[in-house]
Write a protein that holds these residues in place. Structure first.
Motif, mmCIF file in Angstrom:
data_model
loop_
_atom_site.group_PDB
_atom_site.id
_atom_site.type_symbol
_atom_site.label_atom_id
_atom_site.label_comp_id
_atom_site.label_asym_id
_atom_site.label_seq_id
_atom_site.Cartn_x
_atom_site.Cartn_y
_atom_site.Cartn_z
ATOM 1 N N ASN A 379 0.844 -1.200 0.000
ATOM 2 C CA ASN A 379 0.000 0.000 0.000
ATOM 3 C C ASN A 379 0.872 1.240 0.000
ATOM 4 O O ASN A 379 1.895 1.282 0.656
ATOM 5 N N GLN A 380 0.439 2.256 -0.753
ATOM 6 C CA GLN A 380 1.206 3.495 -0.815
ATOM 7 C C GLN A 380 0.285 4.676 -0.588
ATOM 8 O O GLN A 380 -0.909 4.619 -0.839
ATOM 9 N N GLN A 381 0.878 5.777 -0.115
ATOM 10 C CA GLN A 381 0.087 6.963 0.193
ATOM 11 C C GLN A 381 -0.483 7.600 -1.070
ATOM 12 O O GLN A 381 -1.546 8.187 -1.051
ATOM 13 N N THR A 382 0.244 7.507 -2.182
ATOM 14 C CA THR A 382 -0.252 7.996 -3.461
ATOM 15 C C THR A 382 -0.466 6.784 -4.351
ATOM 16 O O THR A 382 0.446 5.975 -4.504
ATOM 17 N N PRO A 383 -1.668 6.594 -4.929
ATOM 18 C CA PRO A 383 -1.958 5.379 -5.674
ATOM 19 C C PRO A 383 -0.973 5.128 -6.808
ATOM 20 O O PRO A 383 -0.550 6.046 -7.496
ATOM 21 N N VAL A 384 -0.620 3.847 -6.999
ATOM 22 C CA VAL A 384 0.238 3.446 -8.112
ATOM 23 C C VAL A 384 -0.660 3.043 -9.269
ATOM 24 O O VAL A 384 -1.417 2.084 -9.166
ATOM 25 N N ILE A 385 -0.615 3.801 -10.361
ATOM 26 C CA ILE A 385 -1.449 3.474 -11.505
ATOM 27 C C ILE A 385 -0.787 2.360 -12.317
ATOM 28 O O ILE A 385 0.395 2.069 -12.150
ATOM 29 N N ASN A 386 -1.577 1.728 -13.187
ATOM 30 C CA ASN A 386 -1.063 0.587 -13.962
ATOM 31 C C ASN A 386 0.164 0.939 -14.782
ATOM 32 O O ASN A 386 1.081 0.142 -14.936
ATOM 33 N N ALA A 387 0.183 2.151 -15.322
ATOM 34 C CA ALA A 387 1.329 2.573 -16.141
ATOM 35 C C ALA A 387 2.608 2.614 -15.319
ATOM 36 O O ALA A 387 3.694 2.337 -15.826
ATOM 37 N N ASP A 388 2.491 2.967 -14.025
ATOM 38 C CA ASP A 388 3.667 2.975 -13.155
ATOM 39 C C ASP A 388 4.266 1.580 -13.030
ATOM 40 O O ASP A 388 5.482 1.416 -12.936
ATOM 41 N N LYS A 389 3.400 0.583 -13.017
ATOM 42 C CA LYS A 389 3.854 -0.792 -12.754
ATOM 43 C C LYS A 389 4.734 -1.348 -13.865
ATOM 44 O O LYS A 389 5.515 -2.263 -13.630
ATOM 45 N N ILE A 390 4.605 -0.813 -15.082
ATOM 46 C CA ILE A 390 5.458 -1.310 -16.176
ATOM 47 C C ILE A 390 6.569 -0.324 -16.528
ATOM 48 O O ILE A 390 7.280 -0.503 -17.503
ATOM 49 N N SER A 391 6.719 0.719 -15.690
ATOM 50 C CA SER A 391 7.711 1.757 -15.999
ATOM 51 C C SER A 391 9.144 1.246 -15.926
ATOM 52 O O SER A 391 10.038 1.821 -16.540
ATOM 53 N N ASN A 392 9.371 0.165 -15.162
ATOM 54 C CA ASN A 392 10.722 -0.392 -15.041
ATOM 55 C C ASN A 392 10.978 -1.557 -15.998
ATOM 56 O O ASN A 392 12.040 -2.189 -15.927
ATOM 57 N N ASP A 393 10.017 -1.860 -16.860
ATOM 58 C CA ASP A 393 10.215 -2.937 -17.824
ATOM 59 C C ASP A 393 11.411 -2.647 -18.723
ATOM 60 O O ASP A 393 11.703 -1.487 -19.038
ATOM 61 N N ASP A 394 12.049 -3.698 -19.160
ATOM 62 C CA ASP A 394 13.263 -3.559 -19.970
ATOM 63 C C ASP A 394 13.021 -2.715 -21.218
ATOM 64 O O ASP A 394 13.863 -1.898 -21.603
ATOM 65 N N LEU A 395 11.856 -2.874 -21.848
ATOM 66 C CA LEU A 395 11.538 -2.107 -23.056
ATOM 67 C C LEU A 395 11.531 -0.611 -22.761
ATOM 68 O O LEU A 395 12.081 0.187 -23.531
ATOM 69 N N GLN A 396 10.950 -0.227 -21.626
ATOM 70 C CA GLN A 396 10.872 1.193 -21.279
ATOM 71 C C GLN A 396 12.255 1.786 -21.009
ATOM 72 O O GLN A 396 12.548 2.918 -21.399
ATOM 73 N N VAL A 397 13.105 1.023 -20.341
ATOM 74 C CA VAL A 397 14.476 1.473 -20.063
ATOM 75 C C VAL A 397 15.243 1.675 -21.367
ATOM 76 O O VAL A 397 15.957 2.660 -21.556
ATOM 77 N N LYS A 398 15.083 0.721 -22.297
ATOM 78 C CA LYS A 398 15.763 0.801 -23.596
ATOM 79 C C LYS A 398 15.278 2.003 -24.409
ATOM 80 O O LYS A 398 16.071 2.712 -25.032
ATOM 81 N N ILE A 399 13.947 2.223 -24.412
ATOM 82 C CA ILE A 399 13.385 3.358 -25.165
ATOM 83 C C ILE A 399 13.954 4.666 -24.635
ATOM 84 O O ILE A 399 14.363 5.547 -25.398
ATOM 85 N N GLN A 400 13.992 4.785 -23.305
ATOM 86 C CA GLN A 400 14.483 6.025 -22.694
ATOM 87 C C GLN A 400 15.924 6.318 -23.107
ATOM 88 O O GLN A 400 16.269 7.435 -23.486
ATOM 89 N N LYS A 401 16.766 5.301 -23.042
ATOM 90 C CA LYS A 401 18.180 5.475 -23.385
ATOM 91 C C LYS A 401 18.329 5.828 -24.871
ATOM 92 O O LYS A 401 19.102 6.721 -25.236
ATOM 93 N N TRP A 402 17.594 5.149 -25.712
ATOM 94 C CA TRP A 402 17.684 5.374 -27.153
ATOM 95 C C TRP A 402 17.280 6.801 -27.508
ATOM 96 O O TRP A 402 17.955 7.480 -28.287
#
Length: 587
Positions: A379-402
């Motif tokens: 549980n967190q004080q500010t809700p974690v939305i679904n998009a937050d949950k995949i923010s650390n996925d490998d694809l997202q990390v690669k896109i950011q760096k690229w």
């Protein structure tokens, strides 16, 4: 903003931190030559800050040797943890073109007198006595008790092309060398600073107050999961300790947290945390706050450290997966009160910390899976939305760096990860590319206009990294993003983005996108005016050519009425749209 401009912003912010007593070396002036000299020194500061976590300006300045008779050494650092002495040679370039293309002259590396300095010589080969900073370096090396265990490394902050490692070692007098060319500077110095991930914590030391702990400092028990065994330690930690830790390590210990610090979005929570700390002299914070969950590879606590009512907690490779908002807000309070009595602000205020020690952490996949499960379930004080949950996925990390490497775009895969860069003035908030917007620009600029308008697009896109990084597609996306920014300025700021706007982005890409990326921004406002002046006429021509007559019963009278129907969505996504567009605007 270009990557180079971001670098300049960082260097200028470093210069502003210089105390008034150093105004001669770091003047606040419009004199270009003096400004460039100050930035050149600040460039070495940046390296020391990022690689060794030295936040204090005066502490970093201690290691700057640049000046007359410096033996070709611009700075140094003695790293006791890795048993390494670093010698820094830096060549700052005063414009983006030179910074990315101009090479360091090999003779400038040859003038580094590392061997002479280490041999204890007081002067260079021409008989010039070394300056006081170089003599300081010699004194510090000579006073190291276990110097036999130390190695030496040369750091070159400059472009150096087509030189083999073996040849470079010869140039440095036989020492290993690491080159920070422009790409490495952007990737390993600039980007970590604007995301607050520039210094990794290995072993973290936390002081514990035992004065009001009747049953000792902690509760500890072991939990068996299908991913391995964990030990859970629960204890109250002084809030000043969390503030101090986050002030130094920032987002680098929020790696597995689904989001980073939420500045504007989390304003209500941040304000409540601040008020509880600043407006109370008692410890209501321990009651009101949900606490912090931290991961650790190893955890040690010692209640017998030779100090009354004190204990010490050591955590190895810590990561905060819950309570990042709390920790970061505490760090802001800590930073804002450093010049005053910071201990008084935090006095007697504690926060509940749960430390999960992964006892079986050799299997990386199991470890990451367990971390994700804990993070999602907490549980967190500010809700974690679904998009937050995949923010650390490998694809997202690669896109950011690229996107950063190839376009200098700051793709915000985690909410709030650039908040530190914005807060410190390194980057303007408008330069951050929100994750949903990136995908909307990707789709609409490449012909999928209707797709761009879908809700929750970030979590609904089903596309591979190879498709995303296709050069033509990404060039379109980048140009489309620049167009969208201009269009957003020209219309009412609160106006909802409609299908028509995405269609205009597609139209701009088809009609006006230059061949060279460097020319993208030049004419967008002029070209958009051309597009917009004819847009209504263009849509009217479509209505005349592609309208469908339909009938509908009037609910009140029951009478059948005919009306014209226009399927804009289908047209915008079709090859026919490009044909009609070019035909109309060529007139």
């Amino acid at each position: 903003m270009t990557k180079y401009q971001t670098l300049i912003n960082i260097l200028d912010t470093i210069i502003k931190d210089a105390p008034a007593s150093m105004n001669k070396k770091y003047p606040r002036t419009s004199d270009v030559e003096k400004q460039n000299q100050a930035r050149a020194r600040a460039f070495i500061h940046l390296y020391l800050k990022v690689n060794f976590g030295i936040l204090d300006f005066k502490e970093r300045e201690h290691f700057i040797t640049d000046g007359s008779y410096d033996g070709g050494i611009d700075g140094y650092y003695i790293h006791s943890e890795t048993k390494t002495v670093y010698f820094i040679q830096s060549k700052f370039r005063t414009n983006d073109r030179n910074f990315e293309s101009k090479q360091i002259d090999l003779t400038e590396i040859l003038v580094m007198d590392v061997n002479r300095i280490l041999d204890g010589e007081n002067s260079d080969e021409d008989g010039n006595e070394y300056n006081g900073k170089i003599k300081q370096l010699q004194r510090e090396i000579s006073s190291i008790d276990d110097i036999a265990r130390y190695s030496y490394q040369v750091i070159i902050l400059a472009n150096l092309k087509d030189v083999k490692a073996s040849d470079l070692r010869k140039l440095t007098g036989g020492f290993a060398a690491s080159v920070f060319d422009f790409n490495k500077c952007y990737e390993d110095l600039v980007f970590p600073v604007i995301t607050g991930t520039f210094y990794k914590a290995s072993d973290l030391s936390i002081n514990i107050d035992l004065s009001n702990k009747n049953a000792g400092s902690k509760i500890s028990y072991t939990v068996l999961t299908d991913k391995g065994e964990c030990e859970i330690t629960v204890l109250f930690v002084p809030t000043i300790e969390l503030g101090r830790i986050m002030y130094k390590y920032k987002n680098s210990i929020l790696k597995y947290n689904p989001r980073s610090y939420l500045g504007h979005e989390g304003k209500k929570v941040n304000t409540a945390i601040k008020e509880t700390i600043l407006e109370n002299s008692t410890n209501e914070f321990a009651l009101y706050n949900n606490g912090v969950t931290m991961l650790s590879d190893e955890t040690y606590i010692n209640e017998r450290i030779g100090q009354k009512n004190k204990a010490q907690l050591i955590v190895k490779n810590p990561q905060i997966i819950n309570g990042g908002q709390t920790s970061y807000t505490l760090s802001r309070i800590y930073e804002e009160n450093l010049e005053d009595d910071v201990e008084k602000v935090f006095q007697s205020k504690e926060v509940l910390v749960k430390i999960i020690t992964l006892l079986e952490n050799s299997n990386h996949e199991n470890k990451v899976d367990l971390i994700k499960n804990i993070s999602n379930a907490t549980n967190q004080q500010t809700p974690v939305i679904n998009a937050d949950k995949i923010s650390n996925d490998d694809l997202q990390v690669k896109i950011q760096k690229w996107l950063f490497d190839h376009y200098g775009l700051l793709y915000e895969r985690k909410r709030g990860e650039f908040a530190d860069g914005v807060f410190n003035g390194y980057i303007p908030a408008k330069s951050v590319l929100e994750r949903n917007l990136f995908f909307r620009m990707f789709y609409c600029s490449n012909g999928k206009v209707t797709k761009a308008r879908e809700k929750k697009l970030f979590i609904r896109q089903n596309i591979s990294f190879e498709e995303l990084t296709d050069k033509d597609s990404l060039d379109n996306s980048y140009y489309g993003f620049l167009c969208f920014k201009k269009m957003s300025k020209l219309k009412h700021p609160n106006q909802r983005v409609d299908l028509n706007t995405y269609a205009k982005v597609r139209a701009m890409t088809l009609l006006f996108k230059p061949d060279e990326i460097d020319n993208y921004e030049e004419n967008i406002e002029r070209d958009y005016k051309i597009l917009n002046d004819e847009w209504k006429s263009f849509l009217k021509a479509f209505q005349e050519s592609y309208s469908n007559t339909k009938t509908r019963k009037d609910k009140k009278t029951g009478e059948l009425k005919t009306y014209q129907s226009y399927n804009y969505s289908k047209w915008f996504d079709s090859p026919q749209f490009e044909i009609d567009l070019i035909k109309h605007y060529k007139k």
